[in-house]
Design a protein around this motif. Sequence first.
Motif, short mmCIF file in Angstrom:
data_model
loop_
_atom_site.label_atom_id
_atom_site.label_comp_id
_atom_site.label_asym_id
_atom_site.label_seq_id
_atom_site.Cartn_x
_atom_site.Cartn_y
_atom_site.Cartn_z
N LEU A 1 8.95 -4.21 -8.02
CA LEU A 1 8.52 -4.33 -6.62
C LEU A 1 8.95 -3.12 -5.79
N ILE A 2 10.23 -2.79 -5.82
CA ILE A 2 10.73 -1.70 -4.97
C ILE A 2 10.19 -0.36 -5.44
N SER A 3 10.04 -0.16 -6.75
CA SER A 3 9.54 1.12 -7.23
C SER A 3 8.07 1.32 -6.87
N THR A 4 7.26 0.25 -6.90
CA THR A 4 5.86 0.41 -6.50
C THR A 4 5.75 0.67 -4.99
N PHE A 5 6.62 0.06 -4.20
CA PHE A 5 6.65 0.38 -2.77
C PHE A 5 6.98 1.86 -2.57
N PHE A 6 7.95 2.34 -3.29
CA PHE A 6 8.37 3.74 -3.20
C PHE A 6 7.24 4.67 -3.59
N LEU A 7 6.65 4.43 -4.77
CA LEU A 7 5.57 5.29 -5.26
C LEU A 7 4.40 5.33 -4.30
N THR A 8 3.96 4.14 -3.86
CA THR A 8 2.75 4.07 -3.05
C THR A 8 2.98 4.69 -1.67
N SER A 9 4.17 4.52 -1.11
CA SER A 9 4.46 5.12 0.19
C SER A 9 4.32 6.64 0.14
N VAL A 10 4.90 7.24 -0.89
CA VAL A 10 4.83 8.70 -1.01
C VAL A 10 3.41 9.13 -1.36
N HIS A 11 2.75 8.44 -2.29
CA HIS A 11 1.41 8.81 -2.73
C HIS A 11 0.40 8.77 -1.59
N LEU A 12 0.40 7.69 -0.80
CA LEU A 12 -0.58 7.56 0.27
C LEU A 12 -0.40 8.63 1.33
N GLN A 13 0.83 8.95 1.66
CA GLN A 13 1.05 9.92 2.73
C GLN A 13 0.96 11.36 2.25
N GLN A 14 1.39 11.61 1.02
CA GLN A 14 1.41 12.98 0.52
C GLN A 14 0.06 13.41 -0.02
N ASP A 15 -0.60 12.53 -0.78
CA ASP A 15 -1.86 12.89 -1.44
C ASP A 15 -3.10 12.41 -0.72
N ARG A 16 -3.00 11.33 0.04
CA ARG A 16 -4.18 10.76 0.69
C ARG A 16 -4.24 11.06 2.18
N GLY A 17 -3.21 11.68 2.72
CA GLY A 17 -3.22 12.04 4.13
C GLY A 17 -3.04 10.87 5.07
N TYR A 18 -2.51 9.75 4.57
CA TYR A 18 -2.28 8.59 5.42
C TYR A 18 -1.09 8.85 6.35
N SER A 19 -1.21 8.33 7.57
CA SER A 19 -0.06 8.35 8.47
C SER A 19 0.90 7.25 8.06
N ALA A 20 2.10 7.29 8.61
CA ALA A 20 3.08 6.24 8.32
C ALA A 20 2.56 4.88 8.76
N LEU A 21 1.86 4.83 9.91
CA LEU A 21 1.34 3.56 10.40
C LEU A 21 0.26 3.01 9.48
N ARG A 22 -0.68 3.86 9.07
CA ARG A 22 -1.73 3.40 8.15
C ARG A 22 -1.13 2.94 6.83
N THR A 23 -0.08 3.62 6.39
CA THR A 23 0.58 3.21 5.15
C THR A 23 1.22 1.84 5.31
N GLY A 24 1.89 1.63 6.43
CA GLY A 24 2.50 0.33 6.69
C GLY A 24 1.46 -0.79 6.72
N LEU A 25 0.31 -0.52 7.34
CA LEU A 25 -0.75 -1.52 7.39
C LEU A 25 -1.32 -1.80 6.00
N ALA A 26 -1.39 -0.76 5.17
CA ALA A 26 -1.90 -0.95 3.81
C ALA A 26 -0.98 -1.85 2.99
N PHE A 27 0.29 -1.87 3.33
CA PHE A 27 1.24 -2.68 2.59
C PHE A 27 1.22 -4.16 3.01
N LEU A 28 0.63 -4.46 4.14
CA LEU A 28 0.66 -5.85 4.60
C LEU A 28 0.04 -6.83 3.60
N PRO A 29 -1.17 -6.58 3.07
CA PRO A 29 -1.70 -7.51 2.07
C PRO A 29 -0.80 -7.62 0.84
N VAL A 30 -0.15 -6.53 0.49
CA VAL A 30 0.74 -6.51 -0.67
C VAL A 30 1.94 -7.43 -0.41
#
Length: 476
Positions: free
Chosen positions: A291-320
């Motif tokens: 659980l914690i490692s997928t949160f870590f990976l996805t947070s970095v991946h979305l913001q670094q490679d996909r150009g997501y802002s921190a807010l958009r990343t947080g919203l993407a995690f809500l369904p998760v």
Amino acid sequence: MTDSTLSASHAPQYAAPPDPRRWAALTVLCLAQFMLILDVTVVNVALPDIGADLHLSRSALTWVVTSYTLAFGGLMLLGGRLADALGARRTFLAGLVLFTGASLAAGLAGGAGTLLTARVAQGVGAALLSPAALSLVTSTFEGEERRRALGVWAGIGGGGAAVGVLLGGLLTSGPGWHWIFYVNVPVGGAVLAVLPSLVAARPPRPARLDLKGAVLVTGGTVALIKGVVAAGDQGWSSAQTLIPLALAAVLYAAFAVAERAAGAPLIDVRLLARRPVLAGAFLILVATALLISTFFLTSVHLQQDRGYSALRTGLAFLPVAVATGAGAHIAGRLLGTVGARQLAAAGMTVAALGLVPVAWTHLGTGVWSTVVPALSVATFGIGAVFVTAFTTGLAMVPAAESGLASGALNTFHEVGGSIGVAVVSTIAASGIQGGVPSAFAHAYAACAIAAGAAALVALVVVPPGKPRMAGGAHAH
């Protein structure tokens, strides 16, 4: 993400009237616990901003997450013993002061050294506060009210994880990443001001402290994580990797020997030899690591490679996060009819299947069409494993030992998160450092393989039948 070593205190010999302040006290204690759980996930979404602002390396970013959970988990059992020796309210307040002060220091940090030191101090404060808080809950309530209070307490974990990812995005995109730590200061101050008027001080109970055991197990885990993180930069055959790993093995062996000889051990190794406790510890270690490692990976991946802002990343995690809670809820209802072995294997299998699509992720993979749904499926399975793990680990444990068993499981819970982040950070090192998206896919694939392997192991180690709870300890 729970947590105490302590179970209910001895019941008085007379029927004292219930304290009219008890529900207000529960609210304040749960608020403090909520802060601790939130700090496990709130930092994930802010990692890219923290790294850019403080010029942190990949290994330093890893330690921003793991240093907190490592100190929290490694010292939690010692914190429970201190609550016995010094009194639960006194230990709670000491932990709260340390956690709040360390949060302020983390927010003010201008470099890696200050931030990591503050994160360790936060973890130490959490290790003092959490078991003392649960001790206060169990000593404040009796009978059916105690079960209701502990049910509220147990629900704090999922809520803290869910709110953490959204709050991290809101604060990082708004006033800045410093506020993911500053927000703890007014909350901690309010709890510190109110709690003494709601919870009476109780005399401490004599208790021996196993300082040697705490140093050995925490030092062993630090060495293990240091070796794993170093492998991402230096390779698995380098001295920087092999020496810490060898030291970890020595320290863990010394811990096992010391615990067998200790009069009041942190963890009774004979308890861990019991099949239900061993199975629960294994499941909670793997589930938290995933659980914690997928949160870590996805947070970095979305913001670094996909150009997501921190807010958009947080919203993407809500369904998760919602899926995690849903999996736990459904598993809790099915345990009595399906059985722990089947649920554990099924939960890990669902987690593995959910991670397969993200293991093929690349820059063209849709975030909301593939990544978020796949991770939601995976965390639904992980949520089911959490409930199964704690229920299995505490099944058939006598009430007198339920505190020790729940404390051991909670230790594996926190340490599992530290180890999981260290491993995936090493596998995805080239992606985190150099923007190679395939490295993230490799890390997700490793998580999928680990979940699939854990499903097979669960069919062997988890006892058959339907677990029946003998104790009353709870976890986050």
